[in-house]
Design a protein around this motif. Structure first.
Motif, PDB file in Angstrom:
ATOM      1  N   MET A  64       0.826  -1.203   0.000  1.00 54.84           N
ATOM      2  CA  MET A  64       0.000   0.000   0.000  1.00 54.84           C
ATOM      3  C   MET A  64       0.861   1.255   0.000  1.00 54.84           C
ATOM      4  O   MET A  64       0.609   2.204  -0.756  1.00 54.84           O
ATOM      5  N   PHE A  65       1.911   1.258   0.827  1.00 52.84           N
ATOM      6  CA  PHE A  65       2.792   2.429   0.874  1.00 52.84           C
ATOM      7  C   PHE A  65       3.613   2.554  -0.407  1.00 52.84           C
ATOM      8  O   PHE A  65       3.903   3.668  -0.854  1.00 52.84           O
ATOM      9  N   PHE A  66       3.991   1.418  -0.999  1.00 60.24           N
ATOM     10  CA  PHE A  66       4.703   1.454  -2.283  1.00 60.24           C
ATOM     11  C   PHE A  66       3.824   2.098  -3.352  1.00 60.24           C
ATOM     12  O   PHE A  66       4.288   2.952  -4.126  1.00 60.24           O
ATOM     13  N   MET A  67       2.567   1.712  -3.388  1.00 59.65           N
ATOM     14  CA  MET A  67       1.644   2.283  -4.368  1.00 59.65           C
ATOM     15  C   MET A  67       1.401   3.761  -4.083  1.00 59.65           C
ATOM     16  O   MET A  67       1.246   4.564  -5.007  1.00 59.65           O
ATOM     17  N   MET A  68       1.373   4.126  -2.803  1.00 56.69           N
ATOM     18  CA  MET A  68       1.203   5.541  -2.466  1.00 56.69           C
ATOM     19  C   MET A  68       2.414   6.350  -2.906  1.00 56.69           C
ATOM     20  O   MET A  68       2.275   7.471  -3.433  1.00 56.69           O
ATOM     21  N   ASP A  69       3.612   5.806  -2.705  1.00 63.15           N
ATOM     22  CA  ASP A  69       4.832   6.508  -3.104  1.00 63.15           C
ATOM     23  C   ASP A  69       4.894   6.750  -4.615  1.00 63.15           C
ATOM     24  O   ASP A  69       5.530   7.711  -5.061  1.00 63.15           O
ATOM     25  N   HIS A  70       4.256   5.861  -5.370  1.00 70.48           N
ATOM     26  CA  HIS A  70       4.291   5.965  -6.834  1.00 70.48           C
ATOM     27  C   HIS A  70       2.883   6.192  -7.398  1.00 70.48           C
ATOM     28  O   HIS A  70       2.593   5.770  -8.524  1.00 70.48           O
ATOM     29  N   THR A 117      -8.662   5.043  -1.299  1.00 66.95           N
ATOM     30  CA  THR A 117      -9.743   4.257  -1.908  1.00 66.95           C
ATOM     31  C   THR A 117      -9.270   3.632  -3.216  1.00 66.95           C
ATOM     32  O   THR A 117      -9.512   2.453  -3.484  1.00 66.95           O
ATOM     33  N   ALA A 118      -8.588   4.423  -4.039  1.00 66.01           N
ATOM     34  CA  ALA A 118      -8.078   3.901  -5.309  1.00 66.01           C
ATOM     35  C   ALA A 118      -7.089   2.767  -5.082  1.00 66.01           C
ATOM     36  O   ALA A 118      -7.139   1.728  -5.752  1.00 66.01           O
ATOM     37  N   ILE A 119      -6.190   2.949  -4.117  1.00 59.42           N
ATOM     38  CA  ILE A 119      -5.200   1.905  -3.818  1.00 59.42           C
ATOM     39  C   ILE A 119      -5.885   0.645  -3.322  1.00 59.42           C
ATOM     40  O   ILE A 119      -5.582  -0.470  -3.774  1.00 59.42           O
ATOM     41  N   ASP A 120      -6.814   0.800  -2.394  1.00 58.49           N
ATOM     42  CA  ASP A 120      -7.510  -0.355  -1.813  1.00 58.49           C
ATOM     43  C   ASP A 120      -8.273  -1.140  -2.872  1.00 58.49           C
ATOM     44  O   ASP A 120      -8.184  -2.367  -2.934  1.00 58.49           O
ATOM     45  N   LYS A 121      -9.008  -0.430  -3.719  1.00 59.53           N
ATOM     46  CA  LYS A 121      -9.805  -1.108  -4.746  1.00 59.53           C
ATOM     47  C   LYS A 121      -8.924  -1.738  -5.815  1.00 59.53           C
ATOM     48  O   LYS A 121      -9.186  -2.851  -6.285  1.00 59.53           O
ATOM     49  N   ALA A 122      -7.862  -1.047  -6.192  1.00 58.54           N
ATOM     50  CA  ALA A 122      -7.010  -1.538  -7.279  1.00 58.54           C
ATOM     51  C   ALA A 122      -6.262  -2.802  -6.888  1.00 58.54           C
ATOM     52  O   ALA A 122      -6.014  -3.666  -7.743  1.00 58.54           O
ATOM     53  N   GLN A 123      -5.909  -2.951  -5.618  1.00 60.13           N
ATOM     54  CA  GLN A 123      -5.141  -4.121  -5.201  1.00 60.13           C
ATOM     55  C   GLN A 123      -5.856  -5.428  -5.540  1.00 60.13           C
ATOM     56  O   GLN A 123      -5.224  -6.396  -5.970  1.00 60.13           O
ATOM     57  N   GLY A 124      -7.160  -5.463  -5.326  1.00 62.72           N
ATOM     58  CA  GLY A 124      -7.913  -6.672  -5.645  1.00 62.72           C
ATOM     59  C   GLY A 124      -7.858  -7.001  -7.125  1.00 62.72           C
ATOM     60  O   GLY A 124      -7.689  -8.168  -7.512  1.00 62.72           O
ATOM     61  N   PHE A 125      -7.982  -5.969  -7.960  1.00 59.97           N
ATOM     62  CA  PHE A 125      -7.884  -6.184  -9.407  1.00 59.97           C
ATOM     63  C   PHE A 125      -6.479  -6.633  -9.794  1.00 59.97           C
ATOM     64  O   PHE A 125      -6.311  -7.541 -10.613  1.00 59.97           O
TER      65      PHE A 125
END
Length: 209
Positions: free
Chosen positions: A95-101, A124-132
């Motif tokens: 999650m933090f990696f995705m936030m950093d980028h 919200t975008a990070i949380d939802k995207a992880q499942g996809f």
């Protein structure tokens, strides 16, 4: 019970058995239950220390670690494999990696303040995207086909996933889903790895599979 049957009734050496489950806690419980079962059957002297018991992800990482320079060649990177020294991201680290980028993965919001036409807000975008992203990786879906979809939301997910995977490669990071993806690709593409795996284990069992 199946494992006890193999050891006690079919005299299968424990080191020829691979037993997978989904969490580290469950793996420890399986080992304990095997020891208890062997003791109850009067075979407490049987040695299961050489048996490979672990989570699916740890088993996949073990396969990759045997051939790190070959893992992912052509699919992870065009010219080289994963290599040594990579880092496995747990859920929080990812999650933090995705936030950093974030902007490289998700771009900028549209006129309705939504990312990828679907979600408001960074987390919200990070949380939802992880499942996809996990689904795409675990099902080995072709990213080019996703990006070329006539559905703009599907195409956006494909573009974001492509950017995310590129960032993982550039930063020598791997998430749990990609451990499975890379291990499968290695066994399919690299003959020495497949031969070694097949010769090492006679039985592969996944808890509750």
């Amino acid at each position: 019970t199946r494992t006890l049957n193999l050891i006690l009734n079919h005299e299968v050496p424990p080191e020829k058995i691979l037993l997978c489950t989904f969490t580290e806690k469950a793996a420890r419980q399986l080992r304990d239950r095997l020891n208890i079962g062997l003791s109850q059957c009067g075979a407490s002297g049987a040695d299961i220390h050489e048996m490979t018991i672990g989570t699916i992800h740890s088993v996949c990482q073990g396969i990759i670690d045997e051939y790190p320079n070959e893992a992912g060649v052509g699919v992870w990177s065009k010219t080289k494999g994963l290599g040594r020294g990579y880092m496995v991201l747990d859920e929080l680290q990812r999650m933090f990696f995705m936030m950093d980028h974030f902007e490289k993965i998700f771009g900028t919001p549209d006129a309705n303040d939504k990312y990828m036409g679907q979600w408001r807000g960074f987390w919200t975008a990070i949380d939802k995207a992880q499942g996809f992203f996990d689904k795409i990786t675990e099902e080995n879906i072709d990213l080019a086909k996703l990006r070329g979809s006539v559905d703009p939301e599907v195409a956006a997910i494909g573009t974001a996933m492509t950017a995310y995977r590129t960032l993982l490669v550039q930063n020598a990071r791997v998430d749990f889903a990609h451990l499975q993806w890379l291990a499968l690709d290695l066994l399919e593409r690299h003959e020495p790895a497949r031969r070694e795996f097949e010769s090492k284990f006679e039985y592969v069992m996944v808890d509750e599979y």
